[in-house]
Design a protein around this motif. Structure first.
Motif, PDB file in Angstrom:
ATOM      1  N   TYR A   1       0.835  -1.203   0.000  1.00  0.00           N
ATOM      2  CA  TYR A   1       0.000   0.000   0.000  1.00  0.00           C
ATOM      3  C   TYR A   1       0.870   1.253   0.000  1.00  0.00           C
ATOM      4  O   TYR A   1       0.653   2.206  -0.775  1.00  0.00           O
ATOM      5  CB  TYR A   1      -0.905  -0.016   1.230  1.00  0.00           C
ATOM      6  CG  TYR A   1      -1.674   1.257   1.478  1.00  0.00           C
ATOM      7  CD1 TYR A   1      -2.820   1.563   0.739  1.00  0.00           C
ATOM      8  CD2 TYR A   1      -1.259   2.169   2.453  1.00  0.00           C
ATOM      9  CE1 TYR A   1      -3.521   2.734   0.973  1.00  0.00           C
ATOM     10  CE2 TYR A   1      -1.950   3.339   2.689  1.00  0.00           C
ATOM     11  CZ  TYR A   1      -3.074   3.619   1.944  1.00  0.00           C
ATOM     12  OH  TYR A   1      -3.761   4.781   2.187  1.00  0.00           O
ATOM     13  N   THR A   2       1.887   1.265   0.868  1.00  0.00           N
ATOM     14  CA  THR A   2       2.791   2.414   0.953  1.00  0.00           C
ATOM     15  C   THR A   2       3.576   2.596  -0.343  1.00  0.00           C
ATOM     16  O   THR A   2       3.740   3.715  -0.838  1.00  0.00           O
ATOM     17  CB  THR A   2       3.763   2.228   2.134  1.00  0.00           C
ATOM     18  OG1 THR A   2       3.016   2.013   3.334  1.00  0.00           O
ATOM     19  CG2 THR A   2       4.654   3.445   2.300  1.00  0.00           C
TER      20      THR A   2
ATOM     21  N   ARG B   1       1.346   4.057  -3.157  1.00  0.00           N
ATOM     22  CA  ARG B   1       1.057   5.473  -2.945  1.00  0.00           C
ATOM     23  C   ARG B   1       2.282   6.340  -3.216  1.00  0.00           C
ATOM     24  O   ARG B   1       2.173   7.454  -3.735  1.00  0.00           O
ATOM     25  CB  ARG B   1       0.543   5.708  -1.527  1.00  0.00           C
ATOM     26  CG  ARG B   1      -0.861   5.161  -1.288  1.00  0.00           C
ATOM     27  CD  ARG B   1      -1.362   5.494   0.114  1.00  0.00           C
ATOM     28  NE  ARG B   1      -1.541   6.931   0.286  1.00  0.00           N
ATOM     29  CZ  ARG B   1      -2.619   7.621  -0.084  1.00  0.00           C
ATOM     30  NH1 ARG B   1      -3.615   7.000  -0.698  1.00  0.00           N
ATOM     31  NH2 ARG B   1      -2.707   8.915   0.147  1.00  0.00           N
ATOM     32  N   ARG B   2       3.455   5.833  -2.878  1.00  0.00           N
ATOM     33  CA  ARG B   2       4.670   6.609  -3.106  1.00  0.00           C
ATOM     34  C   ARG B   2       5.056   6.661  -4.575  1.00  0.00           C
ATOM     35  O   ARG B   2       5.715   7.612  -5.007  1.00  0.00           O
ATOM     36  CB  ARG B   2       5.824   6.018  -2.291  1.00  0.00           C
ATOM     37  CG  ARG B   2       5.690   6.281  -0.787  1.00  0.00           C
ATOM     38  CD  ARG B   2       6.813   5.628  -0.018  1.00  0.00           C
ATOM     39  NE  ARG B   2       6.688   5.877   1.413  1.00  0.00           N
ATOM     40  CZ  ARG B   2       7.486   5.352   2.333  1.00  0.00           C
ATOM     41  NH1 ARG B   2       8.471   4.533   1.956  1.00  0.00           N
ATOM     42  NH2 ARG B   2       7.312   5.632   3.608  1.00  0.00           N
TER      43      ARG B   2
ATOM     44  N   ARG C   1       3.373   7.441  -6.987  1.00  0.00           N
ATOM     45  CA  ARG C   1       2.765   8.610  -7.630  1.00  0.00           C
ATOM     46  C   ARG C   1       3.716   9.795  -7.644  1.00  0.00           C
ATOM     47  O   ARG C   1       3.545  10.740  -8.427  1.00  0.00           O
ATOM     48  CB  ARG C   1       1.486   9.001  -6.896  1.00  0.00           C
ATOM     49  CG  ARG C   1       0.419   7.917  -6.880  1.00  0.00           C
ATOM     50  CD  ARG C   1      -0.684   8.242  -5.891  1.00  0.00           C
ATOM     51  NE  ARG C   1      -1.321   9.514  -6.161  1.00  0.00           N
ATOM     52  CZ  ARG C   1      -2.152  10.125  -5.315  1.00  0.00           C
ATOM     53  NH1 ARG C   1      -2.434   9.577  -4.146  1.00  0.00           N
ATOM     54  NH2 ARG C   1      -2.692  11.272  -5.640  1.00  0.00           N
ATOM     55  N   TYR C   2       4.734   9.790  -6.753  1.00  0.00           N
ATOM     56  CA  TYR C   2       5.636  10.929  -6.623  1.00  0.00           C
ATOM     57  C   TYR C   2       7.056  10.603  -7.067  1.00  0.00           C
ATOM     58  O   TYR C   2       7.979  11.374  -6.803  1.00  0.00           O
ATOM     59  CB  TYR C   2       5.661  11.399  -5.158  1.00  0.00           C
ATOM     60  CG  TYR C   2       4.297  11.674  -4.598  1.00  0.00           C
ATOM     61  CD1 TYR C   2       3.642  12.885  -4.823  1.00  0.00           C
ATOM     62  CD2 TYR C   2       3.614  10.709  -3.846  1.00  0.00           C
ATOM     63  CE1 TYR C   2       2.382  13.138  -4.321  1.00  0.00           C
ATOM     64  CE2 TYR C   2       2.352  10.945  -3.331  1.00  0.00           C
ATOM     65  CZ  TYR C   2       1.737  12.165  -3.575  1.00  0.00           C
ATOM     66  OH  TYR C   2       0.491  12.407  -3.073  1.00  0.00           O
TER      67      TYR C   2
ATOM     68  N   PHE D   1       3.081   6.355   6.230  1.00  0.00           N
ATOM     69  CA  PHE D   1       2.224   5.595   5.322  1.00  0.00           C
ATOM     70  C   PHE D   1       0.747   5.901   5.557  1.00  0.00           C
ATOM     71  O   PHE D   1      -0.125   5.103   5.274  1.00  0.00           O
ATOM     72  CB  PHE D   1       2.473   4.083   5.495  1.00  0.00           C
ATOM     73  CG  PHE D   1       2.311   3.588   6.906  1.00  0.00           C
ATOM     74  CD1 PHE D   1       1.099   3.111   7.351  1.00  0.00           C
ATOM     75  CD2 PHE D   1       3.380   3.596   7.780  1.00  0.00           C
ATOM     76  CE1 PHE D   1       0.954   2.650   8.651  1.00  0.00           C
ATOM     77  CE2 PHE D   1       3.233   3.133   9.083  1.00  0.00           C
ATOM     78  CZ  PHE D   1       2.023   2.662   9.510  1.00  0.00           C
TER      79      PHE D   1
ATOM     80  N   ASN E   1      -2.685   8.771   5.287  1.00  0.00           N
ATOM     81  CA  ASN E   1      -3.443   9.261   4.128  1.00  0.00           C
ATOM     82  C   ASN E   1      -2.689  10.303   3.305  1.00  0.00           C
ATOM     83  O   ASN E   1      -2.970  10.490   2.128  1.00  0.00           O
ATOM     84  CB  ASN E   1      -4.780   9.853   4.591  1.00  0.00           C
ATOM     85  CG  ASN E   1      -5.760   8.789   4.995  1.00  0.00           C
ATOM     86  OD1 ASN E   1      -5.681   7.672   4.516  1.00  0.00           O
ATOM     87  ND2 ASN E   1      -6.675   9.110   5.900  1.00  0.00           N
ATOM     88  N   ASN E   2      -1.756  11.032   3.926  1.00  0.00           N
ATOM     89  CA  ASN E   2      -0.982  12.031   3.204  1.00  0.00           C
ATOM     90  C   ASN E   2       0.496  11.690   3.345  1.00  0.00           C
ATOM     91  O   ASN E   2       1.210  12.298   4.147  1.00  0.00           O
ATOM     92  CB  ASN E   2      -1.264  13.444   3.756  1.00  0.00           C
ATOM     93  CG  ASN E   2      -2.697  13.851   3.519  1.00  0.00           C
ATOM     94  OD1 ASN E   2      -3.161  13.886   2.400  1.00  0.00           O
ATOM     95  ND2 ASN E   2      -3.410  14.162   4.583  1.00  0.00           N
ATOM     96  N   PRO E   3       0.997  10.712   2.582  1.00  0.00           N
ATOM     97  CA  PRO E   3       2.342  10.189   2.817  1.00  0.00           C
ATOM     98  C   PRO E   3       3.463  11.050   2.260  1.00  0.00           C
ATOM     99  O   PRO E   3       4.618  10.768   2.507  1.00  0.00           O
ATOM    100  CB  PRO E   3       2.303   8.842   2.087  1.00  0.00           C
ATOM    101  CG  PRO E   3       1.374   9.084   0.938  1.00  0.00           C
ATOM    102  CD  PRO E   3       0.328  10.040   1.460  1.00  0.00           C
ATOM    103  N   CYS E   4       3.131  12.105   1.504  1.00  0.00           N
ATOM    104  CA  CYS E   4       4.179  12.851   0.818  1.00  0.00           C
ATOM    105  C   CYS E   4       4.066  14.345   1.071  1.00  0.00           C
ATOM    106  O   CYS E   4       2.974  14.912   1.014  1.00  0.00           O
ATOM    107  CB  CYS E   4       4.116  12.574  -0.689  1.00  0.00           C
ATOM    108  SG  CYS E   4       5.405  13.415  -1.632  1.00  0.00           S
TER     109      CYS E   4
ATOM    110  N   THR F   1      -9.325  15.364  -0.834  1.00  0.00           N
ATOM    111  CA  THR F   1      -9.736  14.024  -0.444  1.00  0.00           C
ATOM    112  C   THR F   1     -11.109  14.094   0.202  1.00  0.00           C
ATOM    113  O   THR F   1     -11.705  15.161   0.340  1.00  0.00           O
ATOM    114  CB  THR F   1      -8.731  13.420   0.537  1.00  0.00           C
ATOM    115  OG1 THR F   1      -8.606  14.294   1.669  1.00  0.00           O
ATOM    116  CG2 THR F   1      -7.365  13.284  -0.115  1.00  0.00           C
TER     117      THR F   1
END
Length: 335
Positions: free
Chosen positions: A20-21, A24-25, A27-28, A82, A84-87, A110
């Motif tokens: 999951y982490t 999501r990462r 994307r950046y 990790f 909802n807003n990991p970055c 969101t």
């Protein structure tokens, strides 16, 4: 069997969290970033690096500046866990920041969090379709875009007359309290901000500054107090026997403010339909914003009124308080 089940569940949970982490990462990944630790700290991302640099330099701002210089870029990404807003995206590129602020499609929101702001114990406060809590949809995008003209310089200049009236009223009020040893300037500025927001934004006329008691002023104070009680007492607020006084005040304040604004909206809609509305305030832009969705009810539009009322009051009062403090510290500039 059970002895294998529990370790299997734990292993599966760890794998799912890591996947999951990672997703999501991804994307950046196009943004520059410091290398991630290749150990158990990988899940924490760059959090350890940021904490270490902050302790070393004394502030997080200095730590971010050092990381940016080490990377040799003006924009970079930091992974801080990790959730909802990991970055975090950190940038000193003015063009990049300007594009994000001005192009609302780069700022999709969101799902709304902090539900006590939407409904508190069954009482509709800000609702779930206002600008603050509406998730990032086309409805939110067009409503937000329609608000921009209300804050253009040429439109704000047309409201300077009303703002000056409130300023003169404030000066007279302070002259009348000159003999007092102490004046709560923040409380006074909250009243000034409320008057400016209501008269310039929504054509709601009242003497908020000089009157000791104002119906709208009292309702807004009760609304603030009730929402804060709901937010900071989540574990007990749902209990019927807890915070009864605050709940009753909140319900009364919300009904009063929403009723007053609903009446004003209906009158303005009739004026728009008859072609006789000449206003150019925030309320007019709220009405125009409704053309982008037939799913918005009158209550949804009132949500925006309360968002501007609460957000506008607090920020305006704080800004004025800080400005007066600096003027007192630097009388030459004030003159």
């Amino acid at each position: 069997m059970l002895q294998y089940l529990i370790p299997s569940l734990v292993f599966t949970f760890i794998v799912v969290i890591h996947l999951y982490t990672y997703v999501r990462r991804c994307r950046y990944n196009h943004l520059p970033q410091p290398p991630l630790p290749l150990n158990w700290k990988w899940l924490k991302g760059h959090a350890s690096l940021l904490v270490e640099k902050t302790k070393e330099l004394g502030s997080s701002a200095a730590a971010l500046t050092l990381i940016r210089k080490d990377l040799g870029v003006d924009t970079f990404a930091l992974f801080v866990g990790f959730h909802n807003n990991p970055c975090w995206i950190v940038s000193e590129n003015i063009d990049f920041i300007s594009k994000i602020i001005s192009n609302h499609r780069t700022f999709w929101k969101t799902e709304p969090r902090g539900q006590p702001l939407a409904f508190a114990n069954g009482v509709r406060v800000l609702g779930d379709h206002g600008l603050l809590l509406e998730p990032g949809t086309e409805v939110w995008y067009h409503k937000r875009k329609m608000m921009d003209p209300a804050f253009l310089k040429k439109n704000l200049k047309s409201l300077m007359g009303k703002m000056n009236e409130s300023t003169n009223k404030l000066c007279q009020h302070l002259r009348n309290t000159y003999d007092q040893k102490t004046v709560d300037i923040y409380d006074v500025f909250m009243k000034v901000a409320l008057e400016v927001v209501c008269t310039c934004g929504f054509n709601l006329e009242d003497d908020f500054i000089t009157l000791a008691e104002s119906e709208i002023n009292n309702a807004v104070n009760d609304l603030f107090a009730g929402v804060m009680t709901a937010i900071f007492n989540r574990t007990t607020y749902w209990m019927p026997w807890k915070h009864r006084k605050e709940k009753k005040s909140l319900e009364s304040a919300a009904k009063m403010l929403r009723g007053k604004m609903t009446k004003e909206l209906r009158e303005r809609y009739d004026a728009v339909a008859a072609g006789v509305d000449t206003h150019n305030d925030i309320l007019s832009h709220i009405i125009r914003g409704n053309q982008y969705s037939d799913k918005l009810t009158m209550d949804d539009l009132v949500d925006d009124f309360l968002v501007f009322l609460i957000a506008g009051m607090e920020t305006t009062a704080i800004t004025m308080s800080i400005l007066i403090w600096h003027f007192l510290k630097h009388p030459g500039i004030a003159q």
